[in-house]
Design a protein around this motif. Structure first.
Motif, short mmCIF file in Angstrom:
data_model
loop_
_atom_site.label_atom_id
_atom_site.label_comp_id
_atom_site.label_asym_id
_atom_site.label_seq_id
_atom_site.Cartn_x
_atom_site.Cartn_y
_atom_site.Cartn_z
N THR A 146 33.56 -4.70 -46.83
CA THR A 146 33.88 -4.28 -48.38
C THR A 146 32.42 -3.80 -48.71
N SER B 187 29.45 -7.38 -52.88
CA SER B 187 30.04 -6.19 -53.28
C SER B 187 29.61 -5.67 -54.68
N LEU C 45 42.48 -0.31 -53.11
CA LEU C 45 41.60 0.72 -52.36
C LEU C 45 42.64 1.36 -51.18
N SER D 283 37.43 -2.66 -43.24
CA SER D 283 37.69 -3.35 -44.52
C SER D 283 39.27 -3.30 -44.78
N MET E 96 41.69 -6.26 -44.93
CA MET E 96 42.33 -6.87 -46.02
C MET E 96 44.02 -6.89 -46.24
N CYS F 24 43.17 -5.27 -56.58
CA CYS F 24 42.79 -4.02 -56.73
C CYS F 24 41.90 -3.72 -55.09
N GLY F 25 41.66 -4.84 -54.61
CA GLY F 25 40.92 -4.72 -53.24
C GLY F 25 41.88 -4.82 -52.25
N ASN F 26 42.74 -5.60 -51.91
CA ASN F 26 43.57 -5.76 -50.84
C ASN F 26 44.74 -4.33 -50.94
N PHE G 87 37.61 -1.16 -58.97
CA PHE G 87 37.63 -2.55 -58.04
C PHE G 87 36.16 -3.40 -58.74
N ASN H 254 36.08 -6.94 -60.50
CA ASN H 254 35.19 -8.08 -59.49
C ASN H 254 34.19 -8.57 -60.77
N VAL I 82 36.60 2.56 -56.40
CA VAL I 82 35.71 1.62 -56.29
C VAL I 82 35.29 1.01 -57.49
N VAL J 49 31.94 -0.02 -50.29
CA VAL J 49 31.71 0.28 -51.65
C VAL J 49 30.46 1.23 -51.50
#
Length: 300
Positions: free
Chosen positions: A43, A155, A107, A187, A191, A102-104, A126, A130, A123, A47
């Motif tokens: 990840t 990240s 994106l 990634s 994810m 918002c990651g799994n 994200f 994060n 990103v 990014v």
């Protein structure tokens, strides 16, 4: 046709999650090592490559960053109020309302819907989420937590480095950038598959609370996103969101609670069974809410 487009976008996402769920139920694979690699290597590579691989005007993302802050904090305020109404601990309910997947899901959803051009702004969303999750989110669960650990999150470091490179207009050596993109390509499918495995391991002991948050999280997120988009349209041109950013903000608002909420609740002993139910039911409900958000975005 809109329906066909929705299927083309959502099928790969839900197919990979479903595959992970089935494998998780049948074989119970140990993915802690793979998930750690994803968080620490794949990840961050995604990014950095998304931000450093193009010219980045940091100021152009400022309206998007502020809108993301409003969405996260506004959803948290609603979660705090909702917790008091339901006589629940706000520290159990507010974080899953604030911090979405918002990651799994975010994106890959952005990439499948709008292509590579959507990766950099997604990103940014994200990273905002994060940063808040590893700072404010941790502080809500443990007032003694050391927020200096935020800068050890790979990240976050990759985002700072990528923004610096992109803003300075530096060119990353093409073979190195290709290597990072190849690492980043690992990634997203990992994810999604890992999300399915995690959901297969998650107990459900608080259906009622899970259903309430499953409805409140995307509805409040989309309402706040629509309000911010409308507000920006009333402002001068420099403060208006680009159409792509506005579309991604609405999708960001529709995302379900992040799996990381459960991991943090378990780590800090904050009613992890209830948070697990919220996360699981919320992600199952995304089967209904994501098509609605996508239909609104693609029809506009």
């Amino acid at each position: 046709m809109l329906a066909q487009r929705l299927v083309e976008i959502l099928f790969p996402l839900f197919a990979l999650v479903a595959l992970g769920y089935v494998i998780g139920k049948r074989h119970r694979p140990e993915l802690s090592g793979a998930n750690r690699l994803n968080m620490d290597v794949f990840t961050p590579a995604l990014v950095f490559a998304a931000l450093a691989g193009r010219q980045v005007d940091v100021l152009a993302y400022l309206p998007l960053v502020l809108a993301a802050l409003v969405l996260v904090l506004g959803s948290g305020a609603l979660g705090w109020w909702l917790a008091h109404r339901l006589q629940e601990d706000p520290r159990t309910l507010a974080p899953p309302m604030m911090f979405n997947n918002c990651g799994n899901l975010g994106l890959p959803l952005a990439l499948l819907t709008f292509g590579e051009q959507a990766l950099a702004p997604m990103v940014v969303l994200f990273i905002v989420s994060n940063l808040l999750h590893f700072s404010l989110g941790v502080w809500l669960l443990d007032r003694r937590a050391r927020l200096s650990h935020l800068w050890r999150v790979p990240s976050v470091l990759a985002a700072v480095a990528g923004l610096a490179v992109g803003a300075a207009g530096w060119t990353v050596w093409p073979p190195l950038l290709t290597t990072l993109k190849m690492l980043g390509d690992i990634s997203i499918p990992l994810m999604l598959f890992g999300l399915g495995v995690r959901l297969a391991e998650t107990p459900i002991r608080a259906w009622r609370l899970g259903v309430i948050v499953a409805l409140a999280r995307p509805l409040s997120g989309m309402a706040l996103a629509a309000a911010m988009i409308g507000l920006y349209q009333l402002m001068d041109g420099a403060w208006r969101l680009e159409p792509l950013q506005a579309a991604l903000l609405l999708l960001f608002g529709a995302l379900p609670p992040a799996v990381l909420n459960y991991l943090f609740a378990e780590r800090y002993g904050q009613e992890p069974d209830k948070v697990a139910s919220i996360v699981l039911v919320g992600n199952l409900a995304s089967v209904a809410f994501l098509p609605l958000a996508l239909a609104a975005v693609l029809a506009s």
